[in-house]
Scaffold this motif. Structure first.
Motif, PDB file in Angstrom:
ATOM      1  N   UNK A 160       5.904   9.971   1.779  1.00 41.14           N
ATOM      2  CA  UNK A 160       5.488   8.781   1.038  1.00 41.14           C
ATOM      3  C   UNK A 160       5.686   7.579   1.954  1.00 41.14           C
ATOM      4  N   UNK A 161       4.630   6.826   2.176  1.00 46.03           N
ATOM      5  CA  UNK A 161       4.644   5.697   3.098  1.00 46.03           C
ATOM      6  C   UNK A 161       4.337   4.422   2.329  1.00 46.03           C
ATOM      7  N   UNK A 162       5.137   3.387   2.559  1.00 55.18           N
ATOM      8  CA  UNK A 162       4.944   2.073   1.940  1.00 55.18           C
ATOM      9  C   UNK A 162       4.604   1.092   3.048  1.00 55.18           C
TER      10      UNK A 162
ATOM     11  N   UNK B 131      -0.591  10.760   3.485  1.00 55.08           N
ATOM     12  CA  UNK B 131      -1.705  10.044   4.110  1.00 55.08           C
ATOM     13  C   UNK B 131      -2.896   9.793   3.194  1.00 55.08           C
ATOM     14  N   UNK B 132      -2.721   9.937   1.885  1.00 53.00           N
ATOM     15  CA  UNK B 132      -3.785   9.627   0.928  1.00 53.00           C
ATOM     16  C   UNK B 132      -3.319   8.482   0.034  1.00 53.00           C
TER      17      UNK B 132
ATOM     18  N   UNK C 247       0.856  -1.178   0.000  1.00 51.68           N
ATOM     19  CA  UNK C 247       0.000   0.000   0.000  1.00 51.68           C
ATOM     20  C   UNK C 247       0.898   1.235   0.000  1.00 51.68           C
ATOM     21  N   UNK C 248       0.617   2.182  -0.887  1.00 52.91           N
ATOM     22  CA  UNK C 248       1.408   3.406  -0.978  1.00 52.91           C
ATOM     23  C   UNK C 248       0.525   4.584  -0.608  1.00 52.91           C
ATOM     24  N   UNK C 249       0.977   5.347   0.376  1.00 54.68           N
ATOM     25  CA  UNK C 249       0.272   6.558   0.789  1.00 54.68           C
ATOM     26  C   UNK C 249       1.167   7.760   0.518  1.00 54.68           C
TER      27      UNK C 249
ATOM     28  N   UNK D  92      -2.299   6.455  -2.980  1.00 58.72           N
ATOM     29  CA  UNK D  92      -1.672   6.952  -4.204  1.00 58.72           C
ATOM     30  C   UNK D  92      -2.557   6.796  -5.419  1.00 58.72           C
ATOM     31  N   UNK D  93      -3.546   5.897  -5.360  1.00 60.47           N
ATOM     32  CA  UNK D  93      -4.482   5.739  -6.478  1.00 60.47           C
ATOM     33  C   UNK D  93      -5.272   7.024  -6.711  1.00 60.47           C
ATOM     34  N   UNK D  94      -5.483   7.807  -5.660  1.00 54.94           N
ATOM     35  CA  UNK D  94      -6.188   9.083  -5.775  1.00 54.94           C
ATOM     36  C   UNK D  94      -5.268  10.201  -6.253  1.00 54.94           C
ATOM     37  N   UNK D  95      -3.962   9.948  -6.245  1.00 58.64           N
ATOM     38  CA  UNK D  95      -2.980  10.987  -6.541  1.00 58.64           C
ATOM     39  C   UNK D  95      -2.326  10.823  -7.920  1.00 58.64           C
ATOM     40  N   UNK D  96      -2.635   9.748  -8.634  1.00 59.27           N
ATOM     41  CA  UNK D  96      -2.047   9.534  -9.946  1.00 59.27           C
ATOM     42  C   UNK D  96      -1.025   8.418  -9.985  1.00 59.27           C
ATOM     43  N   UNK D  97      -0.884   7.688  -8.876  1.00 56.71           N
ATOM     44  CA  UNK D  97       0.050   6.554  -8.771  1.00 56.71           C
ATOM     45  C   UNK D  97       1.446   6.927  -9.261  1.00 56.71           C
TER      46      UNK D  97
END
Length: 91
Positions: free
Chosen positions: A82-84, A63-64, A58-60, A66-71
Motif C-alpha cells: 500500500x503506497x501513499x 500499484x493500482x 493518492x493511494x495505490x 485504490x478507487x479500482x479496488x474498493x477504497x
C-alpha cells in the motif's frame, strides 16, 4: 510514503508491518486507523480527514489506484503493498 507524505512519518518512506490478529479481516479503513495510532508522528490533519486520507493523497494498492479496488472497504491480503503519495504542494 512518497511525495512529501513521508515527512509526517519521521522521514521514513517504507514500513514493513505485521498487523495484529483481529476477528474481522483487515481493510484499508482499519489500516488507516492503525497507521494513525502507530506510525504517524506529526500533523495528522495533513494525512487524514475523518476516517479516510485527505484529498490530495493518492493511494495505490499493489500499484493500482485504490478507487479500482474498493477504497476503504478493500480487504488486505498477505504481502499487499500500500503506497501513499502526497500530491499536495506548498506555495
Amino acid at each position: 510514503f512518497r511525495g512529501g507524505a513521508e515527512l509526517m512519518f519521521d522521514g521514513v518512506r517504507k514500513h514493513q508491518v505485521t498487523l495484529p490478529c483481529q476477528p474481522e479481516p483487515w481493510d484499508i479503513r482499519n489500516l488507516l486507523q492503525w497507521i494513525k495510532h502507530n506510525l504517524l508522528k506529526e500533523r495528522p490533519e495533513l494525512f487524514m480527514q475523518g476516517e479516510s486520507v485527505r484529498p490530495g493523497i493518492l493511494v495505490l494498492i499493489n500499484n493500482a489506484d485504490w478507487e479500482l479496488m474498493g477504497e476503504l472497504d478493500y480487504k488486505l491480503q498477505d504481502q499487499d503493498n500500500v503506497l501513499f503519495i502526497s500530491t499536495l504542494h506548498g506555495g
